[in-house]
Scaffold this active site. Structure first.
Site, PDB file in Angstrom:
ATOM      1  N   TYR A  30      96.310  -3.288  49.814  1.00 48.71           N
ATOM      2  CA  TYR A  30      96.786  -1.919  49.609  1.00 48.71           C
ATOM      3  C   TYR A  30      95.617  -0.930  49.557  1.00 48.71           C
ATOM      4  O   TYR A  30      95.199  -0.512  48.487  1.00 48.71           O
ATOM      5  CB  TYR A  30      97.587  -1.887  48.294  1.00 48.71           C
ATOM      6  CG  TYR A  30      98.369  -0.608  48.022  1.00 48.71           C
ATOM      7  CD1 TYR A  30      99.240  -0.072  48.973  1.00 48.71           C
ATOM      8  CD2 TYR A  30      98.269   0.050  46.793  1.00 48.71           C
ATOM      9  CE1 TYR A  30      99.967   1.080  48.710  1.00 48.71           C
ATOM     10  CE2 TYR A  30      98.998   1.200  46.523  1.00 48.71           C
ATOM     11  CZ  TYR A  30      99.847   1.713  47.481  1.00 48.71           C
ATOM     12  OH  TYR A  30     100.581   2.844  47.213  1.00 48.71           O
ATOM     13  N   ARG A  70      96.342   6.662  52.267  1.00 47.46           N
ATOM     14  CA  ARG A  70      97.403   5.884  51.623  1.00 47.46           C
ATOM     15  C   ARG A  70      98.431   6.778  50.922  1.00 47.46           C
ATOM     16  O   ARG A  70      98.083   7.831  50.418  1.00 47.46           O
ATOM     17  CB  ARG A  70      96.752   4.940  50.593  1.00 47.46           C
ATOM     18  CG  ARG A  70      97.676   3.846  50.100  1.00 47.46           C
ATOM     19  CD  ARG A  70      96.938   2.907  49.168  1.00 47.46           C
ATOM     20  NE  ARG A  70      96.681   3.534  47.874  1.00 47.46           N
ATOM     21  CZ  ARG A  70      95.870   3.015  46.940  1.00 47.46           C
ATOM     22  NH1 ARG A  70      95.219   1.886  47.183  1.00 47.46           N
ATOM     23  NH2 ARG A  70      95.701   3.627  45.791  1.00 47.46           N
ATOM     24  N   ASP A  71      99.668   6.295  50.900  1.00 49.16           N
ATOM     25  CA  ASP A  71     100.761   6.979  50.209  1.00 49.16           C
ATOM     26  C   ASP A  71     100.971   8.388  50.781  1.00 49.16           C
ATOM     27  O   ASP A  71     101.014   9.373  50.044  1.00 49.16           O
ATOM     28  CB  ASP A  71     100.440   7.043  48.704  1.00 49.16           C
ATOM     29  CG  ASP A  71     101.691   7.196  47.852  1.00 49.16           C
ATOM     30  OD1 ASP A  71     102.798   7.038  48.392  1.00 49.16           O
ATOM     31  OD2 ASP A  71     101.554   7.470  46.645  1.00 49.16           O
ATOM     32  N   SER A 122      99.837   7.640  44.470  1.00 51.72           N
ATOM     33  CA  SER A 122      98.993   6.503  44.825  1.00 51.72           C
ATOM     34  C   SER A 122      98.045   6.810  45.976  1.00 51.72           C
ATOM     35  O   SER A 122      97.594   5.905  46.671  1.00 51.72           O
ATOM     36  CB  SER A 122      99.856   5.288  45.172  1.00 51.72           C
ATOM     37  OG  SER A 122     100.375   4.722  43.985  1.00 51.72           O
ATOM     38  N   ASP A 137     104.815   0.269  51.562  1.00 54.84           N
ATOM     39  CA  ASP A 137     105.356   1.565  51.997  1.00 54.84           C
ATOM     40  C   ASP A 137     104.644   2.297  53.133  1.00 54.84           C
ATOM     41  O   ASP A 137     104.991   3.429  53.448  1.00 54.84           O
ATOM     42  CB  ASP A 137     105.607   2.509  50.811  1.00 54.84           C
ATOM     43  CG  ASP A 137     104.365   3.020  50.103  1.00 54.84           C
ATOM     44  OD1 ASP A 137     104.427   3.185  48.894  1.00 54.84           O
ATOM     45  OD2 ASP A 137     103.360   3.267  50.760  1.00 54.84           O
ATOM     46  N   ASP A 166     103.545   3.837  37.780  1.00 54.45           N
ATOM     47  CA  ASP A 166     103.736   4.247  39.176  1.00 54.45           C
ATOM     48  C   ASP A 166     103.008   5.558  39.476  1.00 54.45           C
ATOM     49  O   ASP A 166     102.798   5.886  40.646  1.00 54.45           O
ATOM     50  CB  ASP A 166     105.231   4.485  39.456  1.00 54.45           C
ATOM     51  CG  ASP A 166     106.023   3.206  39.458  1.00 54.45           C
ATOM     52  OD1 ASP A 166     105.547   2.194  40.002  1.00 54.45           O
ATOM     53  OD2 ASP A 166     107.145   3.209  38.900  1.00 54.45           O
TER      54      ASP A 166
HETATM   55  C1  BGC Z   1      98.913   1.965  42.362  1.00 52.20           C
HETATM   56  C2  BGC Z   1      97.852   0.908  42.451  1.00 52.20           C
HETATM   57  C3  BGC Z   1      98.231  -0.262  41.571  1.00 52.20           C
HETATM   58  C4  BGC Z   1      99.622  -0.739  41.899  1.00 52.20           C
HETATM   59  C5  BGC Z   1     100.091  -1.831  40.968  1.00 52.20           C
HETATM   60  C6  BGC Z   1     100.276   1.388  42.694  1.00 52.20           C
HETATM   61  O1  BGC Z   1     101.270   2.336  42.506  1.00 52.20           O
HETATM   62  O2  BGC Z   1      98.609   3.009  43.242  1.00 52.20           O
HETATM   63  O3  BGC Z   1      96.622   1.442  42.044  1.00 52.20           O
HETATM   64  O4  BGC Z   1      97.310  -1.310  41.733  1.00 52.20           O
HETATM   65  O5  BGC Z   1     100.551   0.300  41.825  1.00 52.20           O
HETATM   66  O6  BGC Z   1     100.255  -1.374  39.682  1.00 52.20           O
END
Ligand code: BGC
Length: 396
Positions: A118, A123-124, A130, A169, A351
């Site tokens: 990820y 990203r996101d 995120s 996502d 989140d």
């Molecule tokens: C975050 C990450 C995190 C993951 C698991 C995501 O929403 O952006 O930094 O590692 O959730 O908690």
């Protein structure tokens, strides 16, 4: 992680504790690391029938620290059991690649270590919570400083089995949020990055699943086929890697597995979405994936989906208040297309922040149905964790 709606289309969406001194149990776990010879995963069969999802040491430490902070002894006793539940470890930054080696140390031959890949550039793209460390265009950095070192590590541990969830996502966002400038800008990097990850991580001791959102996202009539074709396109661009087993759902946003009628089936737009629970989504999406030329078995995140009736809208994805830990990881799903129920999002990790002055503040984390206060995505939220334990089904 995130989601949102667009017309008929819905969508959705670590700090870890300081290591305590090594316990005797931990030393014993480490002594049992790995198999005595190289692992070969046959991705044409369900790997979760052979391997148990490993309760990774980082989540274990987060949970142990959380338990130590609970004064109610009966709640503490229940919470302590969460440490033994298998869950995925998120490699969400280049720096966090450093977590992989210690996480491998205590994986016995009967277990498989789950990792979430990820860190795509941009990203996101449809949310803020995120947004990652790599900017749009930093695809070379993604390849050489993120994916390549992970490949080196997994190759260095041929006697350990790994299950990878590839880039939550990202590809679903290219289906439903392609009109956003941020997603438009990210699109080519997402496709190139995911294809590179799939091709490079195609190792005998690895099995891979590509994220496909959830039923309230790609399950809409208009999204199903483009969604399946979007995943298959990237899979083929990667050279149809043998170790890809299919797709994963219910991490970026979630639904109950087989609640019927589904939670949002009385909504005015429900007629446009036949995938009103996650089982229907898996069973509907899988044949489309197959038709598009991609392997089509699923893993489903049940880490937080125990309680329904909490969200005002299907697309609400941020720290849903009242959520509870769901079914524990198992390959007993009762559905041939569903390899396993797994825990992917580590319950208790936020989140997204509810601090509206933060750079990564996303308005979804300020909604009425979002738990507040909540810290930055990925960091620990003790109160939320305790609520997940209290609301767990089955109970701990
Ligand atoms: C975050 C990450 C995190 C993951 C698991 C995501 O929403 O952006 O930094 O590692 O959730 O908690």
């Amino acid at each position: 992680m995130k989601f949102q709606y667009s017309a008929l289309l819905a969508l959705a969406a670590s700090a870890y504790a300081a290591p305590p001194t090594q316990s005797i149990k931990e030393v014993a776990r480490q002594a049992s690391a790995g198999c005595s010879s190289a692992v070969t995963i046959d991705a044409s069969t369900n790997p979760f029938k052979k391997y148990t999802l490993h309760p990774n040491t980082f989540y274990r430490k987060e949970v142990e620290a959380a338990v130590a902070a609970i004064t109610d002894s009966s709640l503490a006793a229940s919470a302590a059991k969460v440490a033994d539940v298998g869950s995925f470890l998120w490699i969400d930054t280049i720096a966090n690649i450093a977590k992989v080696e210690p996480a491998i140390a205590d994986v016995p031959c009967t277990n498989i270590l789950g990792l979430v890949i990820y860190d795509l550039p941009g990203r996101d793209c449809a949310a803020k919570a995120s947004n990652g460390e790599l900017k749009v265009g930093e695809i070379d950095k993604y390849k050489s400083q993120y994916i390549d070192p992970i490949v080196t590590l997994l190759k260095a541990h041929p006697n350990t089995a790994f299950a990878l969830l590839i880039e939550p996502d990202s590809l679903p966002n290219l289906v439903t949020n392609a009109d956003l400038t941020t997603c438009k800008d990210s699109a080519s990097g997402y496709e190139e990055g995911v294809a590179y990850a799939l091709k490079s991580l195609n190792l005998p001791n690895v099995v891979m699943y590509i994220d496909a959102g959830h039923g309230g996202w790609l399950g809409w009539d208009a999204n199903l086929k483009p969604g399946a074709q979007g995943l298959a396109k990237v899979y083929k661009a990667a050279g149809s890697p043998k170790q890809v087993r299919g797709f994963s759902t219910n991490t970026a946003g979630w639904n109950a597995w087989d609640q019927s009628p589904g939670e949002f089936s009385t909504a005015s737009d429900a007629k446009y979405n036949k995938c009103q629970n996650e089982k229907i989504y898996v069973d509907t999406f899988a044949p489309l994936l197959k038709a598009a030329g991609m392997p089509n078995h699923a893993i489903i995140d049940t880490g937080r989906n125990a309680v329904t009736g909490l969200r005002k809208e299907w697309g609400d994805w941020c720290n849903v208040a009242g959520a509870g830990f769901g079914v524990r990881p198992t390959a007993d799903t009762g559905d041939e297309l569903a390899d396993a129920f797994v825990w992917i999002k580590p319950g208790g990790e936020s989140d997204g922040t509810s601090d509206s002055s933060a750079t990564r503040y996303d308005s979804f984390c300020g909604k009425d149905d979002a738990f507040k206060p909540s810290p930055e995505a990925g960091t620990w939220n003790q109160a939320y964790f305790e609520a997940l334990v209290k609301n767990a089904k089955p109970a701990f």
